[in-house]
Scaffold this active site. Structure first.
Site, short mmCIF file in Angstrom:
data_model
loop_
_atom_site.label_atom_id
_atom_site.label_comp_id
_atom_site.label_asym_id
_atom_site.label_seq_id
_atom_site.Cartn_x
_atom_site.Cartn_y
_atom_site.Cartn_z
N GLY A 49 0.78 -1.24 0.00
CA GLY A 49 0.00 0.00 0.00
C GLY A 49 0.81 1.29 0.00
N GLU A 103 3.88 4.12 6.05
CA GLU A 103 2.66 3.31 5.91
C GLU A 103 1.64 4.09 5.09
OE1 GLU A 103 1.26 0.70 5.71
OE2 GLU A 103 0.36 -0.06 7.55
N ASP A 107 -5.37 2.33 10.36
CA ASP A 107 -6.82 2.18 10.52
C ASP A 107 -7.08 1.72 11.96
OD1 ASP A 107 -9.51 1.64 10.04
OD2 ASP A 107 -9.17 -0.12 8.80
N LYS A 135 -7.20 6.98 10.27
CA LYS A 135 -8.63 7.03 10.62
C LYS A 135 -8.70 7.04 12.14
CE LYS A 135 -10.09 4.07 6.72
NZ LYS A 135 -10.65 2.75 6.36
N PHE A 157 -14.22 3.40 3.87
CA PHE A 157 -13.30 2.60 3.06
C PHE A 157 -12.87 3.42 1.85
CE2 PHE A 157 -12.14 -0.51 -0.19
CZ PHE A 157 -11.16 -1.20 0.51
N ASP A 164 -5.80 -0.39 -2.12
CA ASP A 164 -6.54 -1.25 -3.04
C ASP A 164 -7.89 -1.70 -2.50
OD1 ASP A 164 -5.26 -2.97 -1.02
OD2 ASP A 164 -6.07 -4.60 -2.22
P1 IMP Z 1 -4.81 -1.65 10.37
O1 IMP Z 1 -3.90 -2.78 10.69
O2 IMP Z 1 -6.24 -1.92 10.76
O3 IMP Z 1 -4.34 -0.31 10.93
O4 IMP Z 1 -4.89 -1.52 8.81
C1 IMP Z 1 -3.80 -1.24 8.14
C2 IMP Z 1 -3.78 -1.73 6.73
O5 IMP Z 1 -5.06 -2.07 6.21
C3 IMP Z 1 -3.27 -0.60 5.88
O6 IMP Z 1 -1.88 -0.68 5.77
C4 IMP Z 1 -3.97 -0.80 4.57
O7 IMP Z 1 -3.17 -1.59 3.74
C5 IMP Z 1 -5.24 -1.51 4.93
N1 IMP Z 1 -6.39 -0.55 4.98
C6 IMP Z 1 -6.90 0.07 6.05
N2 IMP Z 1 -7.94 0.86 5.73
C7 IMP Z 1 -8.08 0.75 4.39
C8 IMP Z 1 -8.99 1.35 3.43
O8 IMP Z 1 -9.88 2.16 3.73
N3 IMP Z 1 -8.79 0.98 2.14
C9 IMP Z 1 -7.83 0.09 1.73
N4 IMP Z 1 -6.96 -0.48 2.59
C10 IMP Z 1 -7.08 -0.16 3.90
MG MG Z 2 -0.75 -1.23 4.26
#
Ligand code: IMP
Ligand code: MG
Length: 181
Positions: A49, A103, A107, A135, A157, A164
């Site tokens: 990403g 990063e 999220d 977020k 999202f 992606d």
């Molecule tokens: P986390 O581990 O929940 O913080 O999510 C992190 C990873 O999930 C990020 O590095 C993204 O690759 C993916 N991600 C989180 N939110 C989104 C989104 O809204 N769209 C696409 N990918 C996301």
């Molecule tokens: Mg990522």
């Protein structure tokens, strides 16, 4: 009319333009240039990403620096799986390095919460997170809150600029938000 794209079964509307992204990335790069003056940071890019953000950010970094990539994943489809898997390890010695993780988005924070202890265990001097997007409403782990955030966004999202939907849309130069039909 705002630009709308169809990706697989979903429609998305542009929410952050390429110009807005460029401005936000420039500001974050300036902060890093100031905060790390006199140091030689090592950037760790979280694939896939963060590839586009990392490419644009690093061109604006005016410090001697090194970079390495790591591939992790906690996402499948449109929701986090809660597990962090390391797929491609970090090459090179991290001992005593000032590490900055690049990063795409923090999220829930699961990914960064899983990665930070792995880096600390390698004897880094310091580690900070630089995320294109965050977020705040979705964050579950306090230690995963990035020091450097280009843009805070609502808990929707999104795709584009590296992010992606089931493997598609990473190539879009803007960020698009899922439309609530
Ligand atoms: P986390 O581990 O929940 O913080 O999510 C992190 C990873 O999930 C990020 O590095 C993204 O690759 C993916 N991600 C989180 N939110 C989104 C989104 O809204 N769209 C696409 N990918 C996301
Ligand atoms: Mg990522």
């Amino acid at each position: 009319m705002d630009k709308v794209v169809q990706v697989r079964d979903k429609r998305f509307r542009v929410s952050i333009t390429a110009d807005e992204l460029n401005e936000a990335v420039t500001k974050v790069a300036q902060r890093i240039n100031e905060d790390y003056a006199g140091k030689k940071p090592m950037f760790i890019v979280v694939l896939n990403g963060a590839f586009m953000f990392a490419s644009d950010l690093l061109k604006k970094i005016e410090l001697p620096c090194t970079m390495s990539c790591v591939k992790l994943s906690s996402y499948e489809g449109m929701c986090t799986t809660g597990k962090v898997r390391e797929m491609i390890g970090i090459s090179g010695d991290l001992e005593g390095k000032d590490v900055i993780i690049i990063e795409d988005i923090v999220d829930t924070g699961t990914t960064m919460h899983g990665l930070l202890p792995k880096l600390r265990a390698k004897g880094v001097a310091s580690v900070e997170i630089c995320s294109l997007l965050h977020k705040p409403e979705a964050l579950l782990f306090d230690d995963a809150k990035p020091k450097y955030i280009a843009l805070n966004i609502p808990n929707d999202f999104i795709i584009g600029y590296g992010l992606d939907y089931d493997g598609e849309a990473r190539n879009l130069p803007e960020i698009y938000t899922l439309m609530k039909e």
